[in-house]
Write a protein that holds these residues in place. Structure first.
Motif, short mmCIF file in Angstrom:
data_model
loop_
_atom_site.label_atom_id
_atom_site.label_comp_id
_atom_site.label_asym_id
_atom_site.label_seq_id
_atom_site.Cartn_x
_atom_site.Cartn_y
_atom_site.Cartn_z
N VAL A 194 -13.35 -28.72 -31.28
CA VAL A 194 -13.54 -28.72 -32.73
C VAL A 194 -14.85 -28.04 -33.11
N ALA A 195 -15.83 -28.03 -32.21
CA ALA A 195 -17.13 -27.41 -32.50
C ALA A 195 -17.06 -25.89 -32.50
N LEU A 196 -16.11 -25.30 -31.82
CA LEU A 196 -16.08 -23.85 -31.63
C LEU A 196 -16.04 -23.01 -32.91
N PRO A 197 -15.22 -23.33 -33.93
CA PRO A 197 -15.11 -22.44 -35.08
C PRO A 197 -16.43 -22.14 -35.78
N ALA A 198 -17.31 -23.12 -35.85
CA ALA A 198 -18.60 -22.89 -36.50
C ALA A 198 -19.44 -21.87 -35.75
N GLU A 199 -19.15 -21.68 -34.45
CA GLU A 199 -19.93 -20.77 -33.62
C GLU A 199 -19.22 -19.43 -33.40
N LEU A 200 -17.93 -19.37 -33.71
CA LEU A 200 -17.17 -18.15 -33.49
C LEU A 200 -17.37 -17.14 -34.61
N THR A 201 -17.63 -17.60 -35.83
CA THR A 201 -17.74 -16.69 -36.97
C THR A 201 -18.69 -17.25 -38.01
N ALA A 202 -19.40 -16.36 -38.70
CA ALA A 202 -20.29 -16.76 -39.79
C ALA A 202 -19.65 -16.56 -41.16
N ALA A 244 -11.85 -26.64 -42.11
CA ALA A 244 -12.63 -25.47 -42.51
C ALA A 244 -13.92 -25.89 -43.20
N MET A 245 -13.86 -26.95 -44.01
CA MET A 245 -15.05 -27.47 -44.68
C MET A 245 -16.04 -28.04 -43.66
N LEU A 246 -15.54 -28.64 -42.60
CA LEU A 246 -16.41 -29.13 -41.53
C LEU A 246 -17.19 -27.97 -40.91
N GLY A 247 -16.50 -26.87 -40.60
CA GLY A 247 -17.17 -25.71 -40.05
C GLY A 247 -18.24 -25.18 -40.99
N ASP A 248 -17.97 -25.22 -42.29
CA ASP A 248 -18.97 -24.77 -43.26
C ASP A 248 -20.19 -25.68 -43.24
N ALA A 249 -19.97 -27.00 -43.17
CA ALA A 249 -21.09 -27.94 -43.16
C ALA A 249 -21.94 -27.78 -41.91
N ILE A 250 -21.30 -27.52 -40.77
CA ILE A 250 -22.04 -27.31 -39.52
C ILE A 250 -22.84 -26.03 -39.59
N ALA A 251 -22.22 -24.97 -40.11
CA ALA A 251 -22.93 -23.69 -40.23
C ALA A 251 -24.12 -23.83 -41.18
N ALA A 252 -23.95 -24.55 -42.30
CA ALA A 252 -25.05 -24.74 -43.25
C ALA A 252 -26.22 -25.45 -42.58
N ASP A 253 -25.90 -26.44 -41.73
CA ASP A 253 -26.97 -27.14 -41.02
C ASP A 253 -27.71 -26.22 -40.08
N ALA A 254 -26.98 -25.36 -39.36
CA ALA A 254 -27.63 -24.43 -38.43
C ALA A 254 -28.48 -23.41 -39.18
N TYR A 255 -28.00 -22.94 -40.34
CA TYR A 255 -28.78 -21.96 -41.10
C TYR A 255 -30.10 -22.55 -41.60
N THR A 256 -30.07 -23.81 -42.02
CA THR A 256 -31.27 -24.41 -42.61
C THR A 256 -32.21 -25.03 -41.58
N SER A 257 -31.67 -25.48 -40.45
CA SER A 257 -32.50 -26.18 -39.45
C SER A 257 -32.88 -25.32 -38.26
N GLY A 258 -32.06 -24.27 -37.97
CA GLY A 258 -32.29 -23.48 -36.77
C GLY A 258 -31.95 -24.21 -35.49
N ARG A 259 -31.18 -25.32 -35.58
CA ARG A 259 -30.85 -26.14 -34.42
C ARG A 259 -29.37 -26.04 -34.08
N ARG A 260 -29.06 -26.13 -32.77
CA ARG A 260 -27.67 -26.16 -32.30
C ARG A 260 -27.22 -27.61 -32.27
#
Length: 467
Positions: free
Chosen positions: A138-146, A351-367
């Motif tokens: 389930v974690a993969l989509p947030a890392e496969l595409t921006a 899809a909304m989950l992937g967006d929330a994960i990506a938003a966290d990575a953009y703002t925190s710089g953390r994996r």
């Protein structure tokens, strides 16, 4: 392998999209078959009391609430392996979970208490092995595409395969178990079903591992140092928290309907084999509605589309709640309406989950994708487990009489009422509870693009953690 374009956009090839979607043959099948048949297997094949059976179905999956975030944290940090931070765990689950699943439905000549203990232990092992695959998957989509739209397309492939898996497993599993119009199943039939479905699980898992090998992560982020810090971060992510609450509530509603399908077919429609037709009525409209929800999501936003899909499912559940009064044709029609909503309820929140994960990575710089999806899958598992547990409780309160494979016990009128309450009325009530939670998710596509552009498009990172 995705190609990264301006602004961090990533176009994924058909191999990755389709291959990732194939993993849903495993997640869809495991989400369906135990919820559909395990409670019934315990009460009507092995002679376990309804209350105890409901508890045993719930407790092993409740363990995943603790296990899934831990696995997610480990998959975030275990980057230096041949298969990468996600796929090594996915492979572990693919090699162990199908065997445990097959053994779960192969109780060796047991009934009553010993049978209950056997199934509980095997279900615990199966759920643990499944978590090893599901959380990193389930974690993969947030890392496969921006690209938020590309992420929605990936999810549409996943949910399409998910729907096919639910249709196949929901239709075929009862037939393999022997639950036909004339028979409620046999221990030998359930053993055959467990072996065949176990092979289907293995095929889907291994296909997803192979097809996504070598893909690059588009998130420029470092791993969070520990699970406690990751959990604090997830708790502070408001879009994720509201979305998770809504999804867990809706998963419990889905679990109730799954657990009640065989009972509804057997005791309300008086046709045990109608389980297959009920699933066809649910899943075929779901497949046809996939493009509709994708289009509505693009035009009105994913959150608004998800609310519409939930209302559609709610309407179908209300029709099922009137199952003792409605003609059979209208009952099937109500299930079809629920199926249209079910497609959106599955695709859009993912899809909304992937967006929330990506938003966290953009703002925190953390994996931290692993711990987010660990919490997500733990919540989903808990919700799907709560469904059969609640259904077993409703049956017990309604005076449902358990039986074994050789004897079908006549049920009191209160038990029949309990079946339609658990199959329709309670799911409808849970859908109503989920709507205010879903409305609090306010991460729009425009805001996500702004965060992505502000973070900048860094170099892609290979799945093994190297640039």
């Amino acid at each position: 392998m995705p190609s990264t374009g301006p602004g961090g956009r990533s176009g994924l090839g058909a191999r990755v999209r389709v291959g990732y979607g194939l993993g849903s043959f495993a997640t869809g099948t495991f989400g369906t078959v135990p919820g559909l048949l395990l409670l019934y297997y315990l009460t009507d094949i092995l002679g376990v009391g309804a209350g105890l059976a409901g508890l045993l179905v719930f407790l092993p999956k409740a363990w995943d609430v603790l296990l899934n975030p831990w696995i997610g944290s480990l998959s975030d940090r275990s980057t230096r392996t041949r298969f990468g931070p996600r796929r090594s765990w996915m492979l572990l689950g693919a090699l162990t979970m199908p065997l445990c699943f097959a053994a779960m439905f192969a109780a060796p000549g047991l009934d009553g208490g010993p049978a209950a203990a056997y199934v509980a232990v095997l279900f615990l092992l199966t759920a643990s092995a499944y978590a090893c695959f599901q959380v990193p998957y389930v974690a993969l989509p947030a890392e496969l595409t921006a690209d938020p739209d590309e992420r929605a397309r990936v999810m549409s492939w996943r949910v399409a395969f998910l729907a096919v898996a639910i249709l196949l497993s929901g239709a075929v599993a009862p037939l393999l178990a022997g639950a036909t119009a004339e028979d409620r199943g046999s221990p030998g039939g359930y053993r055959l079903m467990g072996a065949v479905i176990g092979a289907l699980l293995a095929a889907g898992m291994l296909a997803a591992v192979a097809a996504t090998a070598g893909t690059r992560s588009v998130l420029r982020a470092t791993s969070e140092p520990g699970l406690r810090a990751q959990l604090r971060a997830a708790r502070g992510n408001a879009p994720f928290a509201w979305l998770l609450g809504a999804f867990v509530t809706q998963a419990a509603a889905t679990g109730l309907m799954l657990a009640g399908t065989q009972y509804f077919a057997t005791y309300i429609l008086d046709r045990p084999g109608a389980t297959t037709l009920l699933f066809i009525c649910l899943i075929v409209p779901s497949l046809l509605a996939m493009g509709l929800w994708l289009a509505i999501g693009r035009r009105a936003g994913k959150r608004n589309a998800a609310i519409c899909a939930s209302l559609c499912f709610l309407l179908g559940a209300l029709g099922a709640a009137a199952g003792r009064e409605l003609p059979t044709a209208l009952i099937y029609g109500a299930v079809a309406v629920a199926g249209v909503g079910y497609a959106g309820m599955q695709m859009l929140p993912m899809a909304m989950l992937g967006d929330a994960i990506a938003a966290d990575a953009y703002t925190s710089g953390r994996r931290r994708a692993g711990v987010f999806t660990g919490l997500w899958t733990a919540g989903e598992t808990l919700g799907l487990a709560l469904g059969p547990g609640l259904f077993g409780l409703v049956l017990a309160l309604g005076g449902f009489a358990s039986s074994d494979a050789d004897h079908r016990v006549a049920q009191p009128d209160s038990a029949l009422t309990a079946i339609v309450v658990g199959f329709g009325a309670l799911p409808a009530a849970l859908l109503l509870l989920s709507l205010p939670l879903l409305a609090r998710y306010r991460l729009t596509e425009a805001e996500l693009v702004r965060l992505r552009d502000a973070a900048g498009a860094g170099p892609a990172v290979r799945s093994d953690g190297t640039a």
